[in-house]
Scaffold this motif. Structure first.
Motif, PDB file in Angstrom:
ATOM      1  N   ARG A  45      -9.337   9.424   9.725  1.00 49.22           N
ATOM      2  CA  ARG A  45      -9.076   8.924  11.074  1.00 49.22           C
ATOM      3  C   ARG A  45     -10.233   8.122  11.654  1.00 49.22           C
ATOM      4  NH1 ARG A  45      -5.657  13.681  14.231  1.00 49.22           N
ATOM      5  NH2 ARG A  45      -3.988  13.869  12.666  1.00 49.22           N
ATOM      6  N   VAL A  46     -11.433   8.295  11.096  1.00 47.04           N
ATOM      7  CA  VAL A  46     -12.619   7.601  11.598  1.00 47.04           C
ATOM      8  C   VAL A  46     -13.470   7.144  10.421  1.00 47.04           C
ATOM      9  CG1 VAL A  46     -14.658   7.739  13.095  1.00 47.04           C
ATOM     10  CG2 VAL A  46     -12.628   9.078  13.649  1.00 47.04           C
ATOM     11  N   VAL A  47     -14.099   5.980  10.544  1.00 49.57           N
ATOM     12  CA  VAL A  47     -14.976   5.435   9.512  1.00 49.57           C
ATOM     13  C   VAL A  47     -16.398   5.358  10.065  1.00 49.57           C
ATOM     14  CG1 VAL A  47     -15.396   3.515   7.927  1.00 49.57           C
ATOM     15  CG2 VAL A  47     -13.052   4.054   8.645  1.00 49.57           C
ATOM     16  N   ILE A  48     -17.378   5.771   9.257  1.00 55.39           N
ATOM     17  CA  ILE A  48     -18.787   5.687   9.655  1.00 55.39           C
ATOM     18  C   ILE A  48     -19.513   4.834   8.620  1.00 55.39           C
ATOM     19  CG2 ILE A  48     -20.891   6.952  10.235  1.00 55.39           C
ATOM     20  CD1 ILE A  48     -19.063   9.454  10.575  1.00 55.39           C
ATOM     21  N   LEU A  49     -20.202   3.811   9.089  1.00 55.99           N
ATOM     22  CA  LEU A  49     -20.952   2.899   8.220  1.00 55.99           C
ATOM     23  C   LEU A  49     -22.440   3.068   8.506  1.00 55.99           C
ATOM     24  CD1 LEU A  49     -20.897   0.486   6.196  1.00 55.99           C
ATOM     25  CD2 LEU A  49     -20.757  -1.028   8.185  1.00 55.99           C
ATOM     26  N   SER A  50     -23.223   3.312   7.457  1.00 64.96           N
ATOM     27  CA  SER A  50     -24.663   3.493   7.627  1.00 64.96           C
ATOM     28  C   SER A  50     -25.366   2.963   6.384  1.00 64.96           C
ATOM     29  CB  SER A  50     -24.993   4.976   7.859  1.00 64.96           C
ATOM     30  OG  SER A  50     -26.337   5.132   8.270  1.00 64.96           O
ATOM     31  N   GLY A  51     -26.662   3.195   6.293  1.00 66.70           N
ATOM     32  CA  GLY A  51     -27.433   2.702   5.151  1.00 66.70           C
ATOM     33  C   GLY A  51     -28.354   3.765   4.600  1.00 66.70           C
ATOM     34  N   LYS A  52     -28.802   3.554   3.389  1.00 66.28           N
ATOM     35  CA  LYS A  52     -29.776   4.432   2.746  1.00 66.28           C
ATOM     36  C   LYS A  52     -31.143   3.743   2.766  1.00 66.28           C
ATOM     37  CE  LYS A  52     -27.128   7.889   1.345  1.00 66.28           C
ATOM     38  NZ  LYS A  52     -27.362   9.282   1.786  1.00 66.28           N
ATOM     39  N   GLY A  53     -32.192   4.549   2.925  1.00 64.29           N
ATOM     40  CA  GLY A  53     -33.533   3.985   2.923  1.00 64.29           C
ATOM     41  C   GLY A  53     -34.011   3.618   4.310  1.00 64.29           C
ATOM     42  N   TYR A  92     -10.790  -6.233  11.970  1.00 60.60           N
ATOM     43  CA  TYR A  92      -9.398  -5.850  12.172  1.00 60.60           C
ATOM     44  C   TYR A  92      -9.080  -4.476  11.598  1.00 60.60           C
ATOM     45  CZ  TYR A  92      -8.540 -10.531  13.883  1.00 60.60           C
ATOM     46  OH  TYR A  92      -8.568 -11.687  14.646  1.00 60.60           O
ATOM     47  N   LEU A  93     -10.102  -3.691  11.317  1.00 60.56           N
ATOM     48  CA  LEU A  93      -9.893  -2.325  10.844  1.00 60.56           C
ATOM     49  C   LEU A  93      -9.091  -1.556  11.883  1.00 60.56           C
ATOM     50  CD1 LEU A  93     -10.809  -0.474   8.440  1.00 60.56           C
ATOM     51  CD2 LEU A  93     -12.647   0.313   9.944  1.00 60.56           C
ATOM     52  N   SER A  94      -8.043  -0.873  11.460  1.00 58.80           N
ATOM     53  CA  SER A  94      -7.164  -0.211  12.424  1.00 58.80           C
ATOM     54  C   SER A  94      -7.736   1.109  12.920  1.00 58.80           C
ATOM     55  CB  SER A  94      -5.788   0.036  11.782  1.00 58.80           C
ATOM     56  OG  SER A  94      -5.883   0.994  10.735  1.00 58.80           O
ATOM     57  N   LYS A  95      -8.709   1.666  12.213  1.00 60.22           N
ATOM     58  CA  LYS A  95      -9.273   2.962  12.583  1.00 60.22           C
ATOM     59  C   LYS A  95     -10.626   2.780  13.265  1.00 60.22           C
ATOM     60  CE  LYS A  95      -6.757   4.949   8.734  1.00 60.22           C
ATOM     61  NZ  LYS A  95      -6.727   5.827   7.550  1.00 60.22           N
ATOM     62  N   PRO A  96     -10.985   3.690  14.169  1.00 58.17           N
ATOM     63  CA  PRO A  96     -12.277   3.579  14.848  1.00 58.17           C
ATOM     64  C   PRO A  96     -13.438   3.505  13.864  1.00 58.17           C
ATOM     65  CG  PRO A  96     -10.912   5.215  15.928  1.00 58.17           C
ATOM     66  CD  PRO A  96     -10.187   4.830  14.670  1.00 58.17           C
ATOM     67  N   GLN A 190     -21.614  12.156  13.063  1.00 57.07           N
ATOM     68  CA  GLN A 190     -20.522  13.016  12.628  1.00 57.07           C
ATOM     69  C   GLN A 190     -19.880  13.744  13.805  1.00 57.07           C
ATOM     70  OE1 GLN A 190     -19.358  13.290   9.208  1.00 57.07           O
ATOM     71  NE2 GLN A 190     -17.676  13.971  10.520  1.00 57.07           N
ATOM     72  N   LYS A 191     -20.692  14.181  14.763  1.00 53.29           N
ATOM     73  CA  LYS A 191     -20.139  14.850  15.945  1.00 53.29           C
ATOM     74  C   LYS A 191     -19.233  13.918  16.732  1.00 53.29           C
ATOM     75  CE  LYS A 191     -23.682  18.384  16.831  1.00 53.29           C
ATOM     76  NZ  LYS A 191     -24.765  18.827  17.749  1.00 53.29           N
ATOM     77  N   ILE A 192     -19.663  12.669  16.881  1.00 52.05           N
ATOM     78  CA  ILE A 192     -18.828  11.699  17.589  1.00 52.05           C
ATOM     79  C   ILE A 192     -17.539  11.454  16.805  1.00 52.05           C
ATOM     80  CG2 ILE A 192     -18.663   9.314  18.399  1.00 52.05           C
ATOM     81  CD1 ILE A 192     -21.709   9.408  18.844  1.00 52.05           C
ATOM     82  N   ALA A 193     -17.677  11.323  15.488  1.00 51.74           N
ATOM     83  CA  ALA A 193     -16.500  11.095  14.638  1.00 51.74           C
ATOM     84  C   ALA A 193     -15.509  12.246  14.749  1.00 51.74           C
ATOM     85  CB  ALA A 193     -16.939  10.897  13.191  1.00 51.74           C
ATOM     86  N   ASP A 194     -16.011  13.477  14.754  1.00 51.31           N
ATOM     87  CA  ASP A 194     -15.130  14.639  14.858  1.00 51.31           C
ATOM     88  C   ASP A 194     -14.406  14.661  16.200  1.00 51.31           C
ATOM     89  OD1 ASP A 194     -15.973  15.420  12.353  1.00 51.31           O
ATOM     90  OD2 ASP A 194     -17.406  16.918  13.084  1.00 51.31           O
ATOM     91  N   LYS A 195     -15.120  14.286  17.255  1.00 50.67           N
ATOM     92  CA  LYS A 195     -14.500  14.244  18.584  1.00 50.67           C
ATOM     93  C   LYS A 195     -13.386  13.197  18.623  1.00 50.67           C
ATOM     94  CE  LYS A 195     -17.182  14.568  22.160  1.00 50.67           C
ATOM     95  NZ  LYS A 195     -18.156  14.250  23.258  1.00 50.67           N
ATOM     96  N   VAL A 196     -13.659  12.023  18.055  1.00 52.11           N
ATOM     97  CA  VAL A 196     -12.661  10.943  18.042  1.00 52.11           C
ATOM     98  C   VAL A 196     -11.484  11.305  17.144  1.00 52.11           C
ATOM     99  CG1 VAL A 196     -12.262   8.537  17.389  1.00 52.11           C
ATOM    100  CG2 VAL A 196     -14.367   9.170  18.586  1.00 52.11           C
TER     101      VAL A 196
END
Length: 257
Positions: A45-53, A92-96, A190-196
């Motif tokens: 239901r939610v996508v999180i984009l981040s980076g390593k390093g 245009y991603l349909s998910k938050p 992750q907390k924000i993602a879980d809430k959404v």
């Protein structure tokens, strides 16, 4: 790229830390594939984009871009072609989409962040445009979108100087929603993602579309579309479940239809 699922959210990590997570053709293709799978997976239901390093993303891999420009035309897609496809997919991603900035966010990295619905950042993060520093024009929204996010005069200063500023200042601009210690970044996202994710996927998808479409519409048109969407939504399971849960004083269990 690293792809992980955590309950109802998915994490996509840019994973070229030695190159400051600059976008290569290979990594861009991997992200596109992951996004395609995410769109088809109703459990996410939610996508999180981040980076390593130490960097979130420093933009396109300029060495690869130079190789593309110097090779003989062969009809094969280059890094700019795949980058264009990636930005279109994210826009245009349909998910938050939550972007968690773990470090340096520059040029195309800032443009990636601008595709987010919610931006969180670590205290160590510095953000800037930087295209002008290398004689490069933006291609993912830097020149045409940044001013809508932070104001035209501030955007022109950042575009023209190539300067970078701490995430705290970008929070003051209204671009970053929360700045946290580096060790708390993933937990915060992750907390924000879980809430959404607990909200109706149907409502989130339609809200996101309405917000996006209204940016280039007259107010009357946008208001009519919003009301029409509401009328259509009253026939959905999630609408009925939400009202029933309110009446029964319980937590709703949305299904996305």
């Amino acid at each position: 790229m690293i792809y992980e699922k955590k309950q109802q959210s998915s994490w996509i990590y840019l994973n070229r830390p030695e190159e400051m997570n600059s976008l290569s053709k290979k990594m861009t293709m991997e992200i596109l594939q992951a996004l395609e799978e995410i769109e088809q997976d109703d459990d996410i239901r939610v996508v999180i984009l981040s980076g390593k390093g130490k960097a979130f993303c420093a933009g396109a891999d300029l060495k690869e871009l130079l190789r593309d420009l110097n090779k003989d035309p062969d009809g094969e897609k280059g890094i700019l072609d795949y980058a264009e496809e990636l930005f279109r997919k994210l826009n245009y991603l349909s998910k938050p989409l939550i972007v968690a900035l773990n470090g340096v966010t520059l040029a195309g990295g800032l443009e990636l962040a601008m595709t987010a619905d919610i931006v969180v950042a670590s205290e160590k993060t510095k953000i800037g445009d930087g295209h002008a520093n290398f004689g490069v024009l933006p291609g993912g929204g830097g020149a045409v979108r940044l001013h809508k996010e932070i104001g035209i005069n501030r955007a022109k200063y950042l575009l023209f100087t190539g300067d970078m500023f701490p995430a705290k200042e970008w929070k003051d601009y209204g671009f970053v929603h929360e700045v946290v210690p580096a060790e708390e970044l993933n937990e915060t996202a992750q907390k924000i993602a879980d809430k959404v994710a607990a909200k109706s996927p149907l409502v989130l998808r339609e809200m996101k579309r309405l917000v996006r479409d209204s940016a280039d519409q007259k107010l009357d048109t946008s208001l009519r579309q919003e009301l029409l969407s509401l009328k259509n939504h009253t026939h959905s399971y999630d609408f009925s479940e939400g009202l029933s849960a309110f009446s029964e004083k319980r937590t709703p269990e949305f299904k996305g239809y």
